[in-house]
Design a protein around this motif. Sequence first.
Motif, PDB file in Angstrom:
ATOM      1  N   ASN A 142      46.630  44.869  37.782  1.00 41.03           N
ATOM      2  CA  ASN A 142      46.709  43.974  38.931  1.00 41.03           C
ATOM      3  C   ASN A 142      47.181  42.591  38.496  1.00 41.03           C
ATOM      4  N   ARG A 143      47.156  41.648  39.407  1.00 40.42           N
ATOM      5  CA  ARG A 143      47.664  40.298  39.118  1.00 40.42           C
ATOM      6  C   ARG A 143      46.917  39.652  37.955  1.00 40.42           C
ATOM      7  N   LEU A 144      45.595  39.832  37.911  1.00 37.32           N
ATOM      8  CA  LEU A 144      44.801  39.233  36.848  1.00 37.32           C
ATOM      9  C   LEU A 144      45.222  39.754  35.482  1.00 37.32           C
ATOM     10  N   LEU A 145      45.367  41.084  35.346  1.00 36.09           N
ATOM     11  CA  LEU A 145      45.761  41.665  34.065  1.00 36.09           C
ATOM     12  C   LEU A 145      47.220  41.338  33.738  1.00 36.09           C
ATOM     13  N   PHE A 146      48.062  41.241  34.768  1.00 32.36           N
ATOM     14  CA  PHE A 146      49.457  40.844  34.561  1.00 32.36           C
ATOM     15  C   PHE A 146      49.523  39.497  33.857  1.00 32.36           C
ATOM     16  N   HIS A 147      48.765  38.534  34.357  1.00 35.89           N
ATOM     17  CA  HIS A 147      48.795  37.201  33.743  1.00 35.89           C
ATOM     18  C   HIS A 147      48.168  37.200  32.355  1.00 35.89           C
ATOM     19  N   HIS A 268      52.774  25.873  28.228  1.00 36.25           N
ATOM     20  CA  HIS A 268      53.693  25.329  29.219  1.00 36.25           C
ATOM     21  C   HIS A 268      54.604  26.401  29.811  1.00 36.25           C
ATOM     22  N   ALA A 269      54.801  27.489  29.094  1.00 37.66           N
ATOM     23  CA  ALA A 269      55.771  28.496  29.522  1.00 37.66           C
ATOM     24  C   ALA A 269      55.227  29.448  30.578  1.00 37.66           C
ATOM     25  N   HIS A 270      53.909  29.666  30.609  1.00 29.20           N
ATOM     26  CA  HIS A 270      53.321  30.720  31.439  1.00 29.20           C
ATOM     27  C   HIS A 270      53.676  30.545  32.919  1.00 29.20           C
ATOM     28  N   VAL A 274      56.932  32.430  35.491  1.00 31.38           N
ATOM     29  CA  VAL A 274      56.614  33.164  36.722  1.00 31.38           C
ATOM     30  C   VAL A 274      57.291  32.500  37.920  1.00 31.38           C
ATOM     31  N   ARG A 275      57.239  31.160  37.964  1.00 29.36           N
ATOM     32  CA  ARG A 275      57.910  30.446  39.065  1.00 29.36           C
ATOM     33  C   ARG A 275      59.413  30.696  39.044  1.00 29.36           C
TER      34      ARG A 275
END
Length: 289
Positions: A142-147, A268-270, A274-275
């Motif tokens: 899910n989104r949490l594990l994706f990040h 800074h890249a994370h 995604v954006r």
Amino acid sequence: MFPPADRRSAFTNAPMGIALTTPAGVLVDANPALCRMLGMAAEVLHGQSVLDLVHPAGQAGASQAHATLLAEHRQPMRLETRLMHADGDEFPVQVTASWVDGSSAGDPPHLVMIVEDITDRKALEAQLLHRSLHDPLTGLPNRLLFHDRLQHALERGSRADTPTSVLIIDLDDFKTINDTLGHHTGDLVLVAFAERLQTVLRSSDTAARLGGDEFGVVCEHTDRAHAELLVGRLRDAFQDPLVVEETTIPVHMSIGIGHVESGADPAHAHQRVVREADAAMYATKRHQR
């Protein structure tokens, strides 16, 4: 106090494993529950070091816990570790050990260890953790594990000086599928899409369902050129429509790429990558209309 016969009965009939050891951890006695747990008779266990029963990966931690117990008699030791069965299998246990002073009757100081098999508890914990980190419909992260996976990929990329790419994928006109064919069919389309998506990716890529009809892919060791090749393979893979309950459903998607150069600072890249991928996906969606 219970008379000796009753104490022995409690030791023998206890549902959890009990071991009596010397202060050094050498087994003096083991109750039937512990013998069954380990697949060894009490006579075989007698004289063995408890540490020899611990899985090799846990022996350093068990040794440290034992040393702490010897240094601080008043504080019981609690430890989760893995023991080895006689057949070579390993299993998780919780061990609670206490120091017992010598008695006036001549009993020497010793340790009492309560050993509980926590296999079922660990399985339940793993199941609950999996549910908290995976989409219940598609089974994807899910989104949490994706990040979380993205953060680890960026950290590895920073150390190894390798690039990382992110894909954000949105199914076009998915609302129309839900409205015309129903939410049940819409759910089956998402499942089928996730299954086909995974057939295109490498084992090192992480596909995730971010919510609704939006998916994400973390691509380690991937520069922008290779990410674009992956997008091409994905589009080729979905040239053929999905077939859900004998209904043929064409699937179109908008895909955006975000890219982080080799050695970038993960902190800074994370959010930036995604954006970038999200903005590129919406730009593609506007262009395709």
